[in-house]
Design an enzyme around this catalytic site. Structure first.
Site, PDB file in Angstrom:
ATOM      1  N   ASP A  35       0.836  -1.201   0.000  1.00 31.63           N
ATOM      2  CA  ASP A  35       0.000   0.000   0.000  1.00 31.63           C
ATOM      3  C   ASP A  35       0.865   1.243   0.000  1.00 31.63           C
ATOM      4  OD1 ASP A  35      -2.006  -1.758   0.158  1.00 31.63           O
ATOM      5  OD2 ASP A  35      -2.746  -1.153   2.142  1.00 31.63           O
ATOM      6  N   TYR A  38       2.087   2.007  -3.398  1.00 31.21           N
ATOM      7  CA  TYR A  38       0.955   2.503  -4.189  1.00 31.21           C
ATOM      8  C   TYR A  38       0.704   3.976  -3.849  1.00 31.21           C
ATOM      9  CZ  TYR A  38      -3.843   2.972  -5.878  1.00 31.21           C
ATOM     10  OH  TYR A  38      -4.981   3.403  -6.505  1.00 31.21           O
ATOM     11  N   ASP A  39       0.707   4.261  -2.536  1.00 30.67           N
ATOM     12  CA  ASP A  39       0.488   5.646  -2.091  1.00 30.67           C
ATOM     13  C   ASP A  39       1.525   6.588  -2.684  1.00 30.67           C
ATOM     14  OD1 ASP A  39      -1.735   5.043  -0.625  1.00 30.67           O
ATOM     15  OD2 ASP A  39      -0.665   4.805   1.276  1.00 30.67           O
ATOM     16  N   LEU A  85     -10.761   9.068   2.226  1.00 27.83           N
ATOM     17  CA  LEU A  85     -10.112   9.991   3.165  1.00 27.83           C
ATOM     18  C   LEU A  85      -8.779  10.468   2.613  1.00 27.83           C
ATOM     19  CD1 LEU A  85     -10.633   7.916   6.428  1.00 27.83           C
ATOM     20  CD2 LEU A  85     -11.615  10.165   5.983  1.00 27.83           C
ATOM     21  N   GLU A 115      -9.953   7.124  15.679  1.00 30.25           N
ATOM     22  CA  GLU A 115     -10.430   5.743  15.501  1.00 30.25           C
ATOM     23  C   GLU A 115      -9.403   4.936  14.730  1.00 30.25           C
ATOM     24  OE1 GLU A 115     -13.946   6.152  13.148  1.00 30.25           O
ATOM     25  OE2 GLU A 115     -15.023   7.203  14.725  1.00 30.25           O
ATOM     26  N   LYS A 117      -8.100   2.855  11.815  1.00 25.20           N
ATOM     27  CA  LYS A 117      -8.562   2.728  10.425  1.00 25.20           C
ATOM     28  C   LYS A 117      -8.417   1.265  10.043  1.00 25.20           C
ATOM     29  CE  LYS A 117      -8.074   4.688   5.817  1.00 25.20           C
ATOM     30  NZ  LYS A 117      -7.758   3.525   5.016  1.00 25.20           N
ATOM     31  N   ASP A 119      -8.413  -2.130   8.099  1.00 25.30           N
ATOM     32  CA  ASP A 119      -8.060  -2.449   6.719  1.00 25.30           C
ATOM     33  C   ASP A 119      -8.974  -3.554   6.221  1.00 25.30           C
ATOM     34  OD1 ASP A 119      -6.679  -2.060   4.476  1.00 25.30           O
ATOM     35  OD2 ASP A 119      -4.860  -3.113   5.104  1.00 25.30           O
ATOM     36  N   ARG A 138     -18.845  -0.167  -1.212  1.00 25.89           N
ATOM     37  CA  ARG A 138     -18.681   1.241  -1.578  1.00 25.89           C
ATOM     38  C   ARG A 138     -18.681   1.418  -3.097  1.00 25.89           C
ATOM     39  NH1 ARG A 138     -13.490   4.853  -0.041  1.00 25.89           N
ATOM     40  NH2 ARG A 138     -12.507   3.596  -1.634  1.00 25.89           N
ATOM     41  N   GLU A 174     -16.708  -0.994   8.327  1.00 26.29           N
ATOM     42  CA  GLU A 174     -15.667  -1.737   7.617  1.00 26.29           C
ATOM     43  C   GLU A 174     -15.810  -3.215   7.945  1.00 26.29           C
ATOM     44  OE1 GLU A 174     -13.867   0.163   5.712  1.00 26.29           O
ATOM     45  OE2 GLU A 174     -11.925  -0.788   5.335  1.00 26.29           O
ATOM     46  N   TYR A 226     -18.399   2.664  11.761  1.00 24.21           N
ATOM     47  CA  TYR A 226     -17.655   3.887  12.072  1.00 24.21           C
ATOM     48  C   TYR A 226     -18.387   5.169  11.696  1.00 24.21           C
ATOM     49  CZ  TYR A 226     -16.210   3.303   7.171  1.00 24.21           C
ATOM     50  OH  TYR A 226     -16.187   3.111   5.828  1.00 24.21           O
ATOM     51  N   LYS A 315      -1.747   7.574   8.435  1.00 22.87           N
ATOM     52  CA  LYS A 315      -1.344   6.196   8.163  1.00 22.87           C
ATOM     53  C   LYS A 315      -0.257   5.697   9.120  1.00 22.87           C
ATOM     54  CE  LYS A 315      -3.451   4.590   4.553  1.00 22.87           C
ATOM     55  NZ  LYS A 315      -2.794   4.225   3.422  1.00 22.87           N
ATOM     56  N   CYS A 409      23.727 -31.893   1.520  1.00 19.50           N
ATOM     57  CA  CYS A 409      23.515 -31.026   2.682  1.00 19.50           C
ATOM     58  C   CYS A 409      24.546 -29.894   2.668  1.00 19.50           C
ATOM     59  CB  CYS A 409      23.648 -31.843   3.963  1.00 19.50           C
ATOM     60  SG  CYS A 409      23.683 -30.813   5.444  1.00 19.50           S
ATOM     61  N   CYS A 412      27.107 -30.633   5.836  1.00 23.35           N
ATOM     62  CA  CYS A 412      28.026 -31.771   5.924  1.00 23.35           C
ATOM     63  C   CYS A 412      28.258 -32.464   4.583  1.00 23.35           C
ATOM     64  CB  CYS A 412      27.534 -32.775   6.951  1.00 23.35           C
ATOM     65  SG  CYS A 412      26.064 -33.653   6.387  1.00 23.35           S
ATOM     66  N   CYS A 427      18.528 -33.907   5.427  1.00 20.07           N
ATOM     67  CA  CYS A 427      19.897 -34.406   5.352  1.00 20.07           C
ATOM     68  C   CYS A 427      19.875 -35.812   5.967  1.00 20.07           C
ATOM     69  CB  CYS A 427      20.809 -33.490   6.167  1.00 20.07           C
ATOM     70  SG  CYS A 427      22.403 -34.223   6.543  1.00 20.07           S
ATOM     71  N   CYS A 432      25.335 -35.114  11.310  1.00 21.53           N
ATOM     72  CA  CYS A 432      25.575 -33.800  10.690  1.00 21.53           C
ATOM     73  C   CYS A 432      25.725 -32.760  11.804  1.00 21.53           C
ATOM     74  CB  CYS A 432      24.403 -33.462   9.776  1.00 21.53           C
ATOM     75  SG  CYS A 432      24.443 -31.797   9.120  1.00 21.53           S
TER      76      CYS A 432
HETATM   77  S1  IVH Z   1     -14.520   7.290   7.834  1.00 17.38           S
HETATM   78  C1  IVH Z   1     -15.865  10.308   4.977  1.00 17.38           C
HETATM   79  N1  IVH Z   1     -13.550   5.691   9.675  1.00 17.38           N
HETATM   80  O1  IVH Z   1     -11.078   3.903   5.061  1.00 17.38           O
HETATM   81  C2  IVH Z   1     -15.352   9.356   5.948  1.00 17.38           C
HETATM   82  N2  IVH Z   1     -13.217   5.124   7.389  1.00 17.38           N
HETATM   83  O2  IVH Z   1      -9.902   5.736   2.956  1.00 17.38           O
HETATM   84  C3  IVH Z   1     -14.977   8.118   5.305  1.00 17.38           C
HETATM   85  N3  IVH Z   1     -12.024   3.036   7.048  1.00 17.38           N
HETATM   86  O3  IVH Z   1     -13.703   4.036   2.756  1.00 17.38           O
HETATM   87  C4  IVH Z   1     -14.792   6.992   6.132  1.00 17.38           C
HETATM   88  N4  IVH Z   1     -11.775   2.522   9.169  1.00 17.38           N
HETATM   89  O4  IVH Z   1     -13.334   1.921   4.077  1.00 17.38           O
HETATM   90  C5  IVH Z   1     -13.691   5.926   8.359  1.00 17.38           C
HETATM   91  N5  IVH Z   1     -12.783   4.343  11.397  1.00 17.38           N
HETATM   92  C6  IVH Z   1     -12.925   4.587  10.084  1.00 17.38           C
HETATM   93  C7  IVH Z   1     -12.417   3.705   9.107  1.00 17.38           C
HETATM   94  C8  IVH Z   1     -12.588   4.029   7.766  1.00 17.38           C
HETATM   95  C9  IVH Z   1     -11.552   2.146   7.923  1.00 17.38           C
HETATM   96  C10 IVH Z   1     -11.908   2.922   5.587  1.00 17.38           C
HETATM   97  C11 IVH Z   1     -13.223   3.072   4.862  1.00 17.38           C
HETATM   98  C12 IVH Z   1     -13.054   4.221   3.962  1.00 17.38           C
HETATM   99  C13 IVH Z   1     -11.575   4.292   3.806  1.00 17.38           C
HETATM  100  C14 IVH Z   1     -11.163   5.693   3.475  1.00 17.38           C
END
Ligand code: IVH
Length: 670
Positions: A35, A38-39, A85, A115, A117, A119, A138, A174, A226, A315, A409, A412, A427, A432
């Site tokens: 990730d 990718y970011d 986000l 909170e 986040k 995955d 979504r 999630e 959430y 992150k 091996c 030995c 072996c 050995c």
């Molecule tokens: S809030 C507008 N809270 O992260 C607010 N998202 O990159 C949007 N996610 O699509 C979401 N834990 O799938 C929120 N505690 C949390 C989260 C959370 C995981 C995921 C969610 C969202 C993605 C945003």
């Protein structure tokens, strides 16, 4: 002009790369890069597009929130879009966000909620009159897949809420697969030879987006709610914090770690604390979401194209990364198994530099198609040794080499074999040196003789100095010898000698386990200790005697017999005895064969039993002193009749032999 051309070219390149990885991630659920990587691509593209808005294209990956829905599910339109986000990767980014919010809100004070986040996979659940009516992914933020049936299989999603609630309301959350469930699922897939999921997120997404909801039901999915979507009817609380408490009171699952703060310093402290703790969470989280608490202020701050201004995802440092596999090394274990491991170009993953990773066996390396020279995705989870998730095939040059186990091996030089029913190469040389050292390490370890103070390093030093060549040598060490070793202080020498002395009285099961008989783990050692009251009795037992135990098969039986037959092992056992190591268990009363409960009875089986195989049934009869016959005669005491019995049944009836069913048979065995 030339410069713009270059930038255009780079933008094109980035879009192609990102589209490729989007497809791997969202459609195939099998990402090739981390990730974090990718970011980095995405951030570069966003930056170039911000600097050159004239180059933004409508189909640029920056212009969408997620992947379009799969048609087969049926599409659900979200009444309000599900946004994503913005990310923060450092405290500085977080502070910048906080400052911007502060500026936008003028003088007004605000709190925020932090909170984890999670995955997983974002979903929206709609309740009408307290009943769950729809559940959607979504998708691209505007339209998602209708996965109501699949979501209904998740136990933590209430199908109805028997409380006073708004006529219609939507909650968002999630869906995720806890780490343990992920490991179990991948183990099962490995056994079936199916491709493994790269991470819990992909496994969760793959599980939820199944057209057959019974597959979803078989996966231990869970959810954290959430947020609240659109509502109709009864008023709802006006802060995010209170909304979460309210949702919790309705029986919806809300993360227990969410916290309310006032200053950005507190948020940072919380983040640092979570970075430490997150490996102990039963699920994977990739960051901390910070949300402005007041809903009025959230509305005032509003949204940008795809992200709200009132929230940000801070992150966590990546626990996955990509690096190059330089070579495959091999460790020889105590049982002679050749254990391959990855030698990596050092890389920082989640704050730790790693240069080695586990590779289980040749089969596994080939199944994952990992080749020497590959760029690979590596992953670190908790205390576990880092693992290679997958190769990045798109980065191959053609120079990569397929790995094969050596036929000699590496320690030995003896011949290496691969027993057909095992995954490991071995072996063949019992002497050995590598095996000998590993056996010593195993002997002193916890669960075995538990010799405190004699750790891996000391074992190696003793072995290399020639003071301990086999496990029994430990009991002949002298103070003088230890004094001769580098850095051994008087006090630790006394401790070591005391622990060695103490270990002479370990229970028999520990001694059996410590000997390191192939396939005899702690549980089998317990079983053997219970049934054979001393090492000598165990050493005299035959393969047939071991096979009487329902849980012992020919592989284990053979391994035990072979172990005690080897001269080297006999010698070590004598040395242990001479040193005063206890090789007996507590005395158990000996039972004479004629006193066993089924003595004098002969059983014959016809048809199939549901709870036992034929071999198991016969072994249990024999273990209780009975005989297992193959044909019905006048001497037969009982014919056990299973499913679809054969001609033996008629014969028994003719001869007047008593017949019993499986249930009655099991009662007798009990
Ligand atoms: S809030 C507008 N809270 O992260 C607010 N998202 O990159 C949007 N996610 O699509 C979401 N834990 O799938 C929120 N505690 C949390 C989260 C959370 C995981 C995921 C969610 C969202 C993605 C945003």
């Amino acid at each position: 002009m030339k410069d713009t051309g270059k930038i255009e070219h780079r933008i094109e390149e980035l879009r192609k790369t990102i589209n490729h990885h989007n497809y791997r991630y969202y459609v195939l659920d099998r990402p090739e890069i981390s990730d974090a990587e990718y970011d980095t691509f995405m951030r570069e593209l966003k930056r170039l597009e911000t600097e050159h808005p004239e180059l933004i294209a409508l189909d640029s990956p920056t212009q969408r929130v997620g992947a379009p829905p799969i048609e087969a599910f049926g599409v659900l339109e979200h009444p309000e879009p599900l946004l994503s986000l913005a990310n923060a990767f450092s405290y500085e980014d977080l502070a910048t966000w906080h400052k911007r919010v502060t500026n936008l809100l003028g003088e007004r004070d605000f709190d925020f909620v932090c909170e984890p986040k999670i995955d997983g996979l974002a979903v929206a659940l709609t309740y009408v009159d307290g009943l769950l009516v729809t559940g959607a992914t979504r998708g691209d933020g505007y339209r998602g897949e209708n996965i109501t049936q699949n979501l209904k299989t998740i136990r933590s999603i209430p199908l109805s809420i028997p409380k006073e609630v708004p006529h219609r309301f939507e909650v968002r959350g999630e869906v995720y697969l806890p780490r343990a469930g992920f490991r179990k699922l991948n183990d099962e897939r490995a056994k079936k030879g199916l491709p493994l999921f790269a991470n819990p997120r992909n496994a969760a997404a793959g599980s939820v987006r199944q057209l057959d909801s019974s597959i979803t039901a078989s996966r231990p999915l869970d959810i954290f709610i959430y947020g609240l979507g659109p509502t109709e009817g009864k008023a709802v609380p006006d802060t995010h914090w209170e909304i979460m408490l309210w949702l919790k009171s309705l029986g919806l699952k809300v993360n227990p770690d969410i916290a309310l703060y006032h200053t950005i310093g507190e948020a940072e402290e919380c983040y640092q604390n979570w970075v430490e703790r997150r490996e102990s969470w039963p699920y994977e989280a990739d960051g901390m979401v910070v949300k402005v608490n007041s809903i009025t202020l959230q509305q005032e701050l509003g949204n940008m194209a795809h992200e709200p201004r009132w929230a940000i995802a801070y992150k966590f440092p990546a626990v996955q990364g990509t690096t190059r596999l330089l070579d495959v090394g091999i460790n020889v274990g105590r049982t002679g198994s050749l254990n391959p491991y990855a030698i990596l170009e050092p890389i920082r993953v989640g704050g730790v530099v790693i240069s080695r990773a586990a590779l289980h066996n040749e089969e596994d390396i080939h199944r994952k198609d990992i080749r020497i020279g590959d760029v690979v995705v590596v992953q670190r989870a908790g205390e576990v040794i880092p693992e290679i998730v997958s190769p990045v095939k798109s980065r191959r040059t053609g120079e990569e080499k397929v790995f094969y186990m050596p036929d000699r091996c590496p320690v030995c030089g003896a011949e290496v074999i691969k027993p057909e029913d095992e995954a490991m190469h071995r072996c063949t040389n019992a002497a050995c040196p590598s095996q000998a050292l590993e056996r010593i390490r195993h002997f002193v370890s916890r669960g075995a003789m538990d010799i405190n103070g004699v750790g891996e390093k000391l074992c190696q030093a003793l072995f290399e100095a020639g003071m301990v060549r086999d496990v029994a040598d430990l009991y002949y060490l002298s103070r003088e010898q230890l004094l001769g070793l580098d850095k051994m202080a008087e006090k630790s020498i006394s401790n070591v000698l005391n622990s060695i002395e103490e270990s002479k009285n370990r229970p028999l099961a520990r001694v059996i386990f410590a000997l390191g008989i192939i396939h005899v783990g702690e549980e089998y050692a317990e079983l053997l200790a219970k049934n054979f009251s001393s090492i000598d009795k165990l050493a005299k037992a035959t393969q047939e005697e071991f096979l009487l135990f329902p849980s012992i098969g020919p592989k284990i039986a053979n391994s035990i017999v072979t172990f005690f037959r080897q001269e080297e092992n006999k010698r070590i056992i004598e040395k242990l005895r001479m040193a005063g190591v206890k090789l007996e268990g507590k005395k158990t009363k000996e039972v004479k064969p004629e006193e066993l409960p089924l003595a004098g009875l002969e059983f014959v089986l016809t048809g199939k039993l549901e709870s036992l195989t034929r071999q198991e049934a016969e072994a249990r009869v024999k273990a209780l002193g009975g005989k297992a016959g193959s044909d019905v005669t006048r001497k037969t005491s009982y014919l056990v009749v299973g499913v679809t019995p054969g001609s033996k049944l008629a014969k028994a009836q003719n001869l007047g032999v008593k017949t019993i069913n499986e249930e009655e048979f099991l009662k007798l065995l009990d």
